[in-house]
Design an enzyme around this catalytic site. Sequence first.
Site, PDB file in Angstrom:
ATOM      1  N   GLU A 116      -0.697  -2.653   7.914  1.00 20.06           N
ATOM      2  CA  GLU A 116      -0.452  -1.491   7.064  1.00 20.06           C
ATOM      3  C   GLU A 116      -0.791  -0.203   7.819  1.00 20.06           C
ATOM      4  OE1 GLU A 116      -2.516   0.496   3.085  1.00 20.06           O
ATOM      5  OE2 GLU A 116      -2.920  -1.599   3.601  1.00 20.06           O
ATOM      6  N   ASP A 170      -5.180  -3.326   3.848  1.00 18.96           N
ATOM      7  CA  ASP A 170      -6.493  -2.858   3.419  1.00 18.96           C
ATOM      8  C   ASP A 170      -6.972  -3.623   2.193  1.00 18.96           C
ATOM      9  OD1 ASP A 170      -6.389  -1.030   5.428  1.00 18.96           O
ATOM     10  OD2 ASP A 170      -5.853   0.677   4.160  1.00 18.96           O
ATOM     11  N   ASP A 188      -7.943  -2.721  -0.670  1.00 21.05           N
ATOM     12  CA  ASP A 188      -7.972  -1.849  -1.835  1.00 21.05           C
ATOM     13  C   ASP A 188      -6.697  -2.073  -2.639  1.00 21.05           C
ATOM     14  OD1 ASP A 188      -5.999  -0.656  -0.347  1.00 21.05           O
ATOM     15  OD2 ASP A 188      -7.096   1.201   0.049  1.00 21.05           O
ATOM     16  N   ASP A 233      -3.947  -0.229  -3.008  1.00 21.47           N
ATOM     17  CA  ASP A 233      -2.709   0.002  -2.259  1.00 21.47           C
ATOM     18  C   ASP A 233      -2.423  -1.151  -1.297  1.00 21.47           C
ATOM     19  OD1 ASP A 233      -1.944   2.333  -3.434  1.00 21.47           O
ATOM     20  OD2 ASP A 233      -2.901   3.645  -1.969  1.00 21.47           O
TER      21      ASP A 233
END
Length: 828
Positions: A424, A498, A500, A502
């Site tokens: 990402e 990541d 998180d 997103d």
Amino acid sequence: MDAHKYDASSIKVLGGVEAVRKRPDMYIGDRGVGGLHHLVYEVLDNSIDEALAGACDEITVRIQVDGTCSVEDNGRGIPVEMHKDVKLSALEVVLTTLHAGGKFDSDSYKVAGGLHGVGVSVVNALSEWLEADVYRDGHHYHFECERGKRRGPMEVIGTTTKRGTKITFKPDEQIFGELDFNSDTLLKRIREMAYLNAGLKIIFRDDRLKKKEEFKFDDGIKAFVTHLNEGKNVLHSDVIYMKKEDGEAMLSCEVAMQYNDAYNDNVLVFANNIRNIDGGTHLSGFRTALTRTMNAYARNNNLLKEGHATTGDDLREGLTAVVAVKLADPHFEAQTKVRLTNPEVGSFVETVVNEQLGHYLEEHPSDAKRILNKAIQAAAAREAARKARELTRRKGALGNANLPGKLWDCASKERATTEIFIVEGDSAGGSAKGGRDRTIQAILPLRGKILNVEKARLEKMLGHEEIRTMISAFGTGIGTDEFDVAKCRYGKIILMTDADVDGAHIRTLLLTFLFRQMPVLFDRRMVYIAQPPLYEVRSKGKKKSEYVLTENEMRRRMMERGLEGTSLAIREGMAAAEQTDGAPKKAPTFQIRKLTDEQFSELVRMLADAERIVGVLDRRGITFTKFHQAHYDGEKLPRFVIRYQGREEAYYEAADYEKRLDEIGEGKRLAAENGDEAEESHVMAEELHEVARINQIGERLRSDFNLDLNDFLLTEEKTESGESLPTKFQLIHGDDMYEIASLGGICPGIRQIGGKGIDIKRFKGLGEMNADQLWDTTMNPATRTLLSVRLDDAGEADRLFSILMGDDVEKRRKFIQDHALEVQNLDV
């Protein structure tokens, strides 16, 4: 009901069970969670076979609080007479001898899922103990085994009016690393079995969660197709249903099918209730007949333009179907039964579909036209996709010779050892490039979120740059005509995003693309998810860091560090602080009791469990402190809550709760009849399964620790001058003492102690890590953790992708509401 007598003479003996414990993987697949649940399926399949024989219409699967499992049916009961060959009861032969069972006797079971006679004997061999209760011919028989060997002879317990078999077993911890049955995993299989056996009732109970569900589908596989199409827009309201039996050949076939507006097909095939994930002759027969019949109808009704044709792939676009056959002597490609090979089944299914689907199309011309129009559009889209591929190939976007410029490829061309990381963002890509092993690891950074391909045809996907980049990097091609897994340039495709929200969203979009366009990658176990750490932990004064993957793992480590060298003192008999003649409050009097290390560890384990449950209740919108203050009766909290007309009513017993719901329902009915709108208040009724565990903890607190749930509500008191008074609990760590007001403060206090002397850093993204950190934690094959993405249930996966990634907002909202309490890591 078959007239053949099912008794001891029906049981054929072929071998023993001695090797099972040595090599359990040969019989149940693995020693992990999959193998553990396979034990339940083996016993359940025996009961299902009784239902197939027409001897059983109700089965109960139950998980007890102690982790044992029982499966009970109301079938004929395993025979108990002496077996003529081995001079043992037939029940003992079935349970303790490999390759012994009634499935070898075609008169006892015309069709059966279990064919090799290894099922229940393998369960017995891999269980710490197993008990069998047989209700047969008016008597109750009982037989016990331990790790595959009998504890004693079969006993006659007494008389009974029941009939059937109940098998209860406890998996052996010497065999399995994990002994905790998962309710959702079992429910998925049980629901599937109920769909495939119309009218059969299967009850599932999980006493650990106080959970009970019943499944009975009179519409059978028609209801199954409706379930699989949840979240999709269907082209015709009726599920097309076909059925035929051939008594002489002992063959039967059921087909249910319905089209939706999606771009993928989902066809599940079964033989004798066994899912055949690699298809077989029944699938090829269905596909051949579908293509022939649909094309014949289209030609006869002038739906096709001259020079145009629809292929099998076009005609299956948007199709959801279940094909279930039953036969006396099935042949499978392997022990795992993934592919049916009986040639006669293919021709039988083909004949059934040719005849009955043709009749349906003639009788439902408007539905037929909608289905064929979709196939014609699919054919046009296929041609457009071919042209788009040619165009992008000419530009070099899909060719192996011109790899994407942003790809940092690896040096090795040996597919078995190479891997590509889909990363990402450019920042994380830079760290990954610097930290990788250049010989075997390739890096492909993606910018932003890729297209949601759930509602996109191939030509639209090929217009998305990031998707073209992935296709080119993999080298497999795309689409049913061109995709070739053998051309994949890497042995592992690793998604590294990541930790998180997103990152999770990007990972989901990538998985959607791979599932819809390259599902074979999952079958070959080539898709993985990297597990970057969430925390870096460094002891003060030391250079070397430790890395922690999850929030739960971080809490566990802090608890372990905090418990080392820490003890708990409890101040008992505390009299309230006194104040006389205007003088300041005097300190309360008390006695001190210290817990042993063993008691303290057990108490902390219980409190950590309580802390987790309080969090679950909080997500339900129930504040534990307020709920406790309002409803605790000195022994337990209520398990049932009804919110109605602005009031919250709590009930401790299920009978009272259900009675009140009936009263409300009757009141609403009468109000509706009288036109009284005031009674149209919304009723919200909940069973709080978590409270059952809280009540168990409360019992343990009272019996083992002389404490109470009320001790969760204690607060710190102070003198009038503001000085803190002694609390009921005190944590002692070396020379440091920590006053803890209530039971709920003990675990946070221990974690606070555990955090002393260390620096903790929480990573917000991969880009925060330097190259060495990313290599050490996430990319080094010797130390990293990877999650392998498996496709155990393609039908259920298709349904969930449609709900979560499709256009139906209400279905998605309902799914999120239904599963909100299962969330473990929520980044807000």
